[in-house]
Design a protein around this motif. Structure first.
Motif: not given
Length: 279
Positions: A259-270
């Protein structure tokens, strides 16, 4: 030219007349409570920007305003009350024989009354979680502890802007993370504007805005998400992108939609979790 902001207006700078321009016609504004990360490879002009903000250097062309005051030889001491600077090597910043003397030094320079100084020393050391080290000799501290004391010395003068010029470069990842955590807390508690000049991409992802310098010019400006989503451009000028950004690219290449450019691992996982559950 508002209060509580730093403004560069068409600033150009070179170290000597026959040398190339280090900064060319640079303009930007840093607002109240903002965290701006300035990135760029060596020689891009980013450290020169820090020294100009603090009046360690003056531009040949253009003007710089800090908190409504124009930076000049006359205003430099007033400017330094507003703009605190923490450098890369903490050993070069120590002047006192004890931590306490060191934190007091900047305030003495500004002629602060003694009882205010005592109070500020305590507050500043507490803010960086070093209150038990008041009587220590600085050379007995670790690199990370020294950097905390350097930050406390700056905080004691109560500036509105703090510049960290590669201030975490000499620390190990743990020390770096702790310093940034401390700085972040202090920024929120004291409503400071923070300017970090850094190579550390983790640090950049936490900022509210990023200025990318290249060959003395502001080459790109935006939120960390905007800046890291144009990875190809960054690679062009020799800048790296965070691991998580590269990972996201590989996943997209494999047909995974994010959905978006992830800024950290947390966002990528979500994002992975969301795209997975939509399948």
């Amino acid at each position: 030219m508002g209060e509580r902001q730093v403004e560069f207006r068409n600033v150009s700078f070179r170290y000597q007349e026959d040398m190339p321009w280090v900064l060319k016609n640079v303009s930007f504004t840093i607002g109240p409570n903002e965290w701006v990360a300035i990135i760029g490879h060596n020689g891009s002009g980013k450290s020169t920007i820090a020294k100009l903000m603090n009046g360690l250097l003056f531009p040949q062309e253009g003007e710089i305003f800090v908190d409504g005051m124009k930076v000049s030889q006359e205003s430099v001491w007033d400017i330094r009350k507003e703009v605190g600077m923490v450098f890369q090597n903490p050993d070069n910043q120590f002047v006192g024989t004890t931590v306490r003397d060191d934190v007091a030094f900047g305030m003495e320079n500004h002629g602060m009354p003694r009882d205010l100084m005592v109070e500020r020393i305590k507050e500043s050391l507490k803010a960086v979680r070093m209150e038990d080290f008041e009587r220590y000799e600085p050379h007995r501290l670790s690199g990370g502890q020294k950097q905390r004391i350097a930050i406390a010395s700056v905080l004691a003068v109560s500036p509105k802007f703090i510049i960290l010029d590669e201030a975490t470069a000499m620390l190990d990842p743990k020390g770096r993370k702790e310093i940034m955590q401390t700085v972040r807390e202090v920024q929120q508690e004291r409503d400071l504007s923070l300017i970090t000049i850094t190579h550390d991409l983790q640090e950049v992802t936490q900022a509210s805005r990023v200025l990318v310098m290249n060959s003395g010019e502001v080459w790109m400006e935006g939120s960390p998400r905007e800046v890291f989503s144009s990875k190809d451009h960054l690679t062009e000028i020799g800048l790296d992108t965070p691991f998580v950004s590269k990972m996201a690219d590989h996943l997209k290449a494999e047909g995974v939609s994010l959905a978006r450019e992830p800024l950290n691992h947390q966002e990528l996982l979500e994002d992975l979790w969301t795209s997975r559950s939509n399948m």
